[in-house]
Design a protein around this motif. Structure first.
Motif, mmCIF file in Angstrom:
data_model
loop_
_atom_site.group_PDB
_atom_site.id
_atom_site.type_symbol
_atom_site.label_atom_id
_atom_site.label_comp_id
_atom_site.label_asym_id
_atom_site.label_seq_id
_atom_site.Cartn_x
_atom_site.Cartn_y
_atom_site.Cartn_z
ATOM 1 N N SER A 123 33.172 -8.989 9.345
ATOM 2 C CA SER A 123 33.206 -9.642 10.652
ATOM 3 C C SER A 123 34.256 -10.743 10.690
ATOM 4 O O SER A 123 34.606 -11.226 11.749
ATOM 5 C CB SER A 123 31.833 -10.207 11.002
ATOM 6 O OG SER A 123 31.675 -11.484 10.428
ATOM 7 N N LEU A 124 34.750 -11.152 9.529
ATOM 8 C CA LEU A 124 35.809 -12.161 9.496
ATOM 9 C C LEU A 124 37.178 -11.514 9.330
ATOM 10 O O LEU A 124 38.160 -12.178 9.032
ATOM 11 C CB LEU A 124 35.557 -13.155 8.364
ATOM 12 C CG LEU A 124 34.327 -14.048 8.571
ATOM 13 C CD1 LEU A 124 33.980 -14.804 7.310
ATOM 14 C CD2 LEU A 124 34.568 -15.013 9.723
ATOM 15 N N GLY A 125 37.236 -10.210 9.501
ATOM 16 C CA GLY A 125 38.538 -9.549 9.527
ATOM 17 C C GLY A 125 38.901 -8.799 8.263
ATOM 18 O O GLY A 125 39.982 -8.216 8.178
ATOM 19 N N LEU A 126 38.012 -8.804 7.256
ATOM 20 C CA LEU A 126 38.358 -8.110 6.019
ATOM 21 C C LEU A 126 38.214 -6.599 6.195
ATOM 22 O O LEU A 126 37.168 -6.120 6.636
ATOM 23 C CB LEU A 126 37.443 -8.568 4.882
ATOM 24 C CG LEU A 126 37.735 -7.902 3.539
ATOM 25 C CD1 LEU A 126 39.058 -8.369 2.986
ATOM 26 C CD2 LEU A 126 36.628 -8.164 2.539
ATOM 27 N N SER A 181 37.649 -8.649 14.809
ATOM 28 C CA SER A 181 37.974 -9.982 14.346
ATOM 29 C C SER A 181 39.462 -10.257 14.553
ATOM 30 O O SER A 181 39.859 -11.331 15.005
ATOM 31 C CB SER A 181 37.602 -10.116 12.874
ATOM 32 O OG SER A 181 38.187 -11.257 12.314
ATOM 33 N N LEU A 182 40.280 -9.268 14.269
ATOM 34 C CA LEU A 182 41.724 -9.453 14.425
ATOM 35 C C LEU A 182 42.117 -9.544 15.900
ATOM 36 O O LEU A 182 43.164 -10.074 16.237
ATOM 37 C CB LEU A 182 42.490 -8.314 13.731
ATOM 38 C CG LEU A 182 42.261 -8.223 12.222
ATOM 39 C CD1 LEU A 182 43.081 -7.102 11.599
ATOM 40 C CD2 LEU A 182 42.595 -9.543 11.534
ATOM 41 N N HIS A 187 43.596 -13.007 8.628
ATOM 42 C CA HIS A 187 44.407 -12.960 9.847
ATOM 43 C C HIS A 187 45.856 -13.318 9.539
ATOM 44 O O HIS A 187 46.700 -13.343 10.419
ATOM 45 C CB HIS A 187 43.844 -13.930 10.885
ATOM 46 C CG HIS A 187 42.498 -13.518 11.392
ATOM 47 N ND1 HIS A 187 42.265 -13.142 12.687
ATOM 48 C CD2 HIS A 187 41.301 -13.390 10.763
ATOM 49 C CE1 HIS A 187 41.003 -12.810 12.844
ATOM 50 N NE2 HIS A 187 40.389 -12.960 11.679
ATOM 51 N N ARG A 188 46.134 -13.666 8.292
ATOM 52 C CA ARG A 188 47.475 -14.073 7.892
ATOM 53 C C ARG A 188 48.233 -12.905 7.298
ATOM 54 O O ARG A 188 47.833 -12.373 6.268
ATOM 55 C CB ARG A 188 47.394 -15.178 6.816
ATOM 56 C CG ARG A 188 46.919 -16.492 7.331
ATOM 57 C CD ARG A 188 48.063 -17.165 8.030
ATOM 58 N NE ARG A 188 47.620 -18.268 8.856
ATOM 59 C CZ ARG A 188 47.918 -19.547 8.592
ATOM 60 N NH1 ARG A 188 48.640 -19.846 7.544
ATOM 61 N NH2 ARG A 188 47.492 -20.492 9.391
ATOM 62 N N GLY A 189 49.313 -12.500 7.934
ATOM 63 C CA GLY A 189 50.193 -11.486 7.364
ATOM 64 C C GLY A 189 49.494 -10.159 7.134
ATOM 65 O O GLY A 189 48.376 -9.928 7.585
ATOM 66 N N GLY A 190 50.154 -9.282 6.390
ATOM 67 C CA GLY A 190 49.583 -7.973 6.091
ATOM 68 C C GLY A 190 48.803 -8.027 4.796
ATOM 69 O O GLY A 190 48.871 -9.003 4.056
ATOM 70 N N MET A 191 48.084 -6.982 4.519
ATOM 71 C CA MET A 191 47.283 -6.924 3.296
ATOM 72 C C MET A 191 48.161 -7.136 2.059
ATOM 73 O O MET A 191 47.847 -7.943 1.191
ATOM 74 C CB MET A 191 46.612 -5.562 3.228
ATOM 75 C CG MET A 191 45.709 -5.402 2.041
ATOM 76 S SD MET A 191 44.052 -5.097 2.641
ATOM 77 C CE MET A 191 43.128 -5.130 1.143
ATOM 78 N N MET A 218 37.216 -20.563 12.544
ATOM 79 C CA MET A 218 38.372 -20.830 11.708
ATOM 80 C C MET A 218 39.599 -20.019 12.097
ATOM 81 O O MET A 218 40.721 -20.497 12.070
ATOM 82 C CB MET A 218 37.976 -20.587 10.250
ATOM 83 C CG MET A 218 39.013 -20.948 9.238
ATOM 84 S SD MET A 218 39.526 -22.660 9.291
ATOM 85 C CE MET A 218 40.949 -22.540 8.216
ATOM 86 N N ALA A 219 39.399 -18.781 12.478
ATOM 87 C CA ALA A 219 40.550 -17.935 12.766
ATOM 88 C C ALA A 219 41.046 -18.126 14.198
ATOM 89 O O ALA A 219 41.874 -17.368 14.679
ATOM 90 C CB ALA A 219 40.201 -16.473 12.526
ATOM 91 N N GLY A 220 40.536 -19.167 14.876
ATOM 92 C CA GLY A 220 40.972 -19.428 16.232
ATOM 93 C C GLY A 220 40.636 -18.321 17.206
ATOM 94 O O GLY A 220 41.487 -17.853 17.960
ATOM 95 N N PRO A 221 39.369 -17.884 17.221
ATOM 96 C CA PRO A 221 39.000 -16.790 18.103
ATOM 97 C C PRO A 221 38.997 -17.259 19.556
ATOM 98 O O PRO A 221 38.834 -18.446 19.822
ATOM 99 C CB PRO A 221 37.584 -16.447 17.662
ATOM 100 C CG PRO A 221 37.046 -17.751 17.161
ATOM 101 C CD PRO A 221 38.195 -18.454 16.530
#
Ligand SMILES: Nc1ncnc2c1ncn2[C@@H]1O[C@H](COP(=O)(O)OP(=O)(O)OP(=O)(O)O)[C@@H](O)[C@H]1O
Ligand SMILES: [Mg+2]
Lengths: 292, 318, 248
Positions: B196-199, C78-79, C108-112, C163-166
């Motif tokens: 849910s946090l994007g992982l 989330s993204l 949320h930062r950059g690619g994997m 935190m991720a600025g949703p």
């Protein structure tokens, strides 16, 4: 056809012994959420206890058998629960699994060191010999093995379903909290499950060892087969484990005879992977019983 | 401060490892090599189980894949590096595939799936004689040659192994120190929350298996020229279980855990000079006790002991 | 600004014989704070799970910013700027509070692959510290999240959601188990955040005072259906809502 019958019967005979180990495995799993990685060694050890009675203490066979059976229940039932499983509390998780793996090493090495690394003949409790049914040569021992194992499972099922203690055991396994409130002595019922497992392992040991000889490493493959049988059957049900054991015994024999000898052991493994991935509740289990 | 202490510790250990086999017999160098080899494999398993929380009872089969690949390639007179690369890549891909069951099942069920995989690998290795030499195995693998330098001497091969192991440790260190390390731990601690946090849980789980397995392959690439004889029996389920014990005894999810755990399994019996059988029994009892008292393994135990006087001091102040 | 931020259409979910969510449709405008109330088992959490990709709805569709997200995975949502908290506390107990909060944004930062080569903190320590300060968690910054109090964990949980600025945050019972002082604080934090960032909120809550003073609009759910939708005053006066709570 005659050959098929022969193969089928001897498959059922070995399968029924696998089933004993698998049923015990399921009992302990149900009662204590403990996956016993030493289950194979639990089937290996009792035969050696009998051999100790026979060769070291020079007792007659019946006394040695009694000695082996009693000591098995003491060691693999009581001591296993008190010393290995209990210290981990209600949910042992990975550490408990690791401890049972260590226990399997301990049992194997102890037998190898103190008794010997060679395969030892084990006295057959059942008459040898064969008889003919419609062209098929049937081993008396196979038939009696099958009947003995089936009788044990039947008695166990009757005990669990028909007696007060048996029903209390089931209640304690399914919902220990509620059972406790209803006055069931959960700790005692759990202990019974462990004792029963040890007894089943001992019976399996006495039945299977005459076929394969007694060797310290016998448990390695037996343990895996017991898991597979239990999981295929639905992990937490007795009848499932019985069917799983029989199925593996038969499939194993059929593959060896008709398909491939070198890959005979592969089929149960493939079946195991398939069942876990597509029907984790087992072939006989139902959706609710799923415990992933 | 803690980082400093760790750096000093590592420098001291590396220095000790460089001088350790000097003036000793070939046997000591051989033993150190097998320890480092198993440490590499255990490090990989620690990533899969310790960091990402996915159990695998198939690590021995990946050592096997790496060892067979390296043997086959080097016996055909191609360089070791090629064999190693083939083995590692193969393990990465197969490990990725083995990760798919981990997307569906957890815990005991995953343990059994991976255990079954290991058993299947054993059967293939035993039966496909044309490729693996069957039960007779493969032997006579040459030791690698680096430019003009041959590592056929036991000491030279030891330094070669040490270099590979250090490199493998550094790479793993970089991985677990990067945001990936945090993501692996998050995956272990709470998968639903992590997603849910994007992982991307699916991709990271597969990677945990793939990377862990690739480390198994690298260990195999060392084992082939080290032992110069491999057979299916060296890569059976029992071997996988013993690797699992090494990781857990050292300390799950502790970077140095596998190094310590494999040392306890390989080096300690030599140091104590007890016969293998007695040692295994003592080891098994010690593991059971360790698990009941301190599931965090030896490093967890050390941390606990280190924390105890601190707490007492803290209590005295307040 | 005419198109809704979140649009739910005809969502339906059953578990065996239980219909947990029964044909639910509603819109949430940008910057709105919507409260979701209803007795235990009325399907609030299940509705969240259907919106957020944790549970696949049997029927219906969900749109975020006019973009259909039904069937998307939670990580994709989330993204897209949708954050959430869970009813059951969901922190990472084995990570420090700081690591918990950094993790909440790092994906949320950059690619994997890019993240493999980033600094260990993915350049997020400063931002995480701002969040830690915002939620007054400075005292436990370096403690393991498993070692701090329940209320503090609740705050860490909320901090992670932000935190991720949703731009859209779904909170499942943020006030549950939080003491009254901290509760007032939590409400202030949420209102401030909403004012400063224009973030849209959907909040499930049993604490009526909390939800009435936080939300501009409230929706009541009973047995999987929407039975009321309006301002706090309107919903409070609605007899069916009172009945649904009393009737259980
Ligand atoms: N995974 C599931 N499997 C089976 N039934 C479920 C599941 N999740 C929820 N339910 C059922 O769906 C219904 C709605 O549950 P839900 O958790 O959405 O209620 P809720 O409104 O969030 O309640 P609460 O206020 O107690 O949190 C309940 O009857 C619940 O038992
Ligand atoms: Mg809820």
């Amino acid at each position: 056809m005659a050959q098929f019958l022969q193969v089928l019967l001897s498959g059922l005979a070995t399968g029924s012994i696998y089933a004993l180990a698998a049923v015990g495995f399921s009992l302990v799993w149900q009662a204590a959420q403990a996956v016993n990685f030493a289950q194979g060694e639990f089937v290996m050890l009792p035969a050696f206890l009998v051999l100790i009675g026979e060769h070291w203490l020079h007792w007659p066979l019946w006394a040695a058998l009694l000695f082996g059976f009693a000591l098995s229940i003491l060691l693999l039932g009581l001591a296993f629960k008190r010393l290995i499983v209990q210290p981990f509390g209600p949910d042992g998780g990975l550490p408990l699994v690791i401890a049972t793996m260590a226990l399997s090493i301990l049992l194997k090495e102890a037998v190898k060191t103190f008794y010997g690394a060679e395969a030892e003949p084990f006295p057959s409790l059942l008459p040898n010999g064969t008889f003919h049914v419609g062209g098929a040569v049937v081993s008396v021992r196979d038939v009696l093995n099958l009947l003995a194992a089936l009788a044990v499972v039947l008695l166990l099922t009757l005990f669990l379903d028909r007696t007060k203690t048996g029903r209390q055991m089931q209640a304690a396994a399914q919902n220990p909290g509620v059972a406790e409130i209803l006055g069931v002595d959960v700790a005692r019922m759990t202990l019974y499950a462990f004792l029963l497992n040890a007894a089943l392992a001992a019976v399996a040991s006495f039945l299977i060892t005459p076929v394969y000889l007694a060797k310290f490493s016998n448990g390695e493959s037996l343990g895996i087969v017991a898991f597979i049988a239990a999981i295929i059957g639905g992990f937490n049900r007795i009848r499932g484990a019985l069917v799983g054991g029989l199925l593996i015994g038969v499939l194993d024999n059929l593959t060896a005879t008709y398909v491939t000898l070198s890959y005979r052991a592969a089929l149960p493994l493939v079946l195991l992977i398939a069942v876990i991935l597509w029907r984790p509740q087992g072939l006989l289990g139902d959706e609710e019983a799923r415990i992933v | 401060m803690r980082g400093h202490r760790e750096a000093i510790g590592v420098a001291v250990v590396v220095a000790a490892l460089i001088v350790a086999p000097l003036g000793q017999g070939n046997y000591i160098a051989y033993l150190l090599c097998s320890w480092l080899m198993l440490a590499i494999a255990a490090m990989g398993l620690n990533l899969t189980l310790g960091y990402a929380g996915r159990i695998s009872l198939a690590q021995a089969s990946f050592i096997g894949i790496g060892a067979y690949a390296t043997s086959i390639v080097t016996l055909a007179h191609y360089p070791w590096v090629l064999g190693m690369a083939v083995g590692v890549v193969l393990c990465f891909v197969v490990g990725l595939l083995l990760g798919f069951p981990a997307l569906r099942v957890r815990g005991h069920y995953l343990a059994f799936v991976t255990l079954a995989f290991n058993s299947l690998f054993f059967l293939v290795a035993r039966n496909e004689d044309w490729l693996t030499g069957g039960t007779y195995g493969l032997s006579g693998m040459p030791r690698p040659r680096i430019g003009p330098v041959s590592t056929s001497g036991q000491l030279a091969f030891y330094y070669f192994t040490l270099a590979v192991a250090l490199l493998a440790a550094v790479v793993l260190r970089l991985i677990v120190r990067s945001p990936w390390g945090r993501a692996f731990k998050a995956l272990r601690e709470n998968e639903v929350r992590a997603e849910s946090l994007g992982l991307d849980v699916r991709r990271l789980t597969l990677l945990a298996f793939a990377i862990g397995s690739a480390y198994g392959g690298l260990a195999g690439a060392i084992e082939a020229p080290l032992v110069q004889y491999i057979d299916p029996g060296s890569f059976d389920v029992v071997q996988s279980l013993s690797l699992l014990l090494m990781v857990v005894v050292g300390g799950l999810g502790e970077f140095w855990g596998p190094v310590l755990g494999s040392a306890v399994a390989v080096l300690l019996p030599e140091a104590l000079r007890v016969t293998a059988a007695y040692y295994l029994m003592l080891y098994a009892i010690a593991v059971i006790l360790l698990m009941t008292r301190c599931p965090g393994g030896l490093i967890g135990l050390a941390r606990r002991i280190a924390a105890r006087p601190a707490r007492r001091r803290g209590a005295a102040v307040s | 600004m005419t198109s809704p931020h979140l649009s739910v259409r005809g969502v339906f979910k059953r578990f065996g014989p239980v219909v947990a969510v029964n044909d639910v449709s509603f819109d949430v405008a940008h910057g709105e704070i919507l409260g979701l109330i209803g007795p235990n088992g009325s399907g609030k959490s299940t509705l969240f799970n259907c919106i957020l990709g944790q549970t696949a709805p049997d029927a219906g569709s969900v749109e975020v910013d006019g973009r259909r997200v039904t069937g998307s995975r939670a990580c994709d949502l989330s993204l897209l700027g949708v954050g959430r908290t869970f009813q059951q506390l969901a922190v990472f107990p084995g990570l420090s509070v700081l690591d918990n909060i950094i993790f909440a944004a790092q994906e949320h930062r950059g690619g994997m692959l890019g993240r493999l080569f980033m600094r260990p903190d993915a350049g997020l320590t400063e931002e995480a510290d701002r969040m830690i300060e915002f939620f007054r968690l400075g005292a436990v910054r370096n403690k393991l999240a498993g070692d701090i109090s329940y209320g503090q964990r609740k705050l860490v949980d909320a901090a992670m959601a932000f935190m991720a600025g949703p731009r859209l945050v779904l909170l499942d019972e943020p006030a549950g188990g939080v003491n009254p002082t901290m509760l007032a604080e939590l409400r202030e934090r949420l209102l401030t955040y909403n004012r400063e960032h224009g973030t849209t909120f959907v909040v499930i809550e049993h604490n009526m005072d909390f939800v009435m003073s936080l939300c501009g609009r409230i929706m009541a759910l009973a047995e999987g259906r929407i039975i009321a939708d309006g301002t706090p005053e309107e919903v409070r006066a609605e007899q069916t809502v009172i009945d649904s709570y009393l009737g259980g």
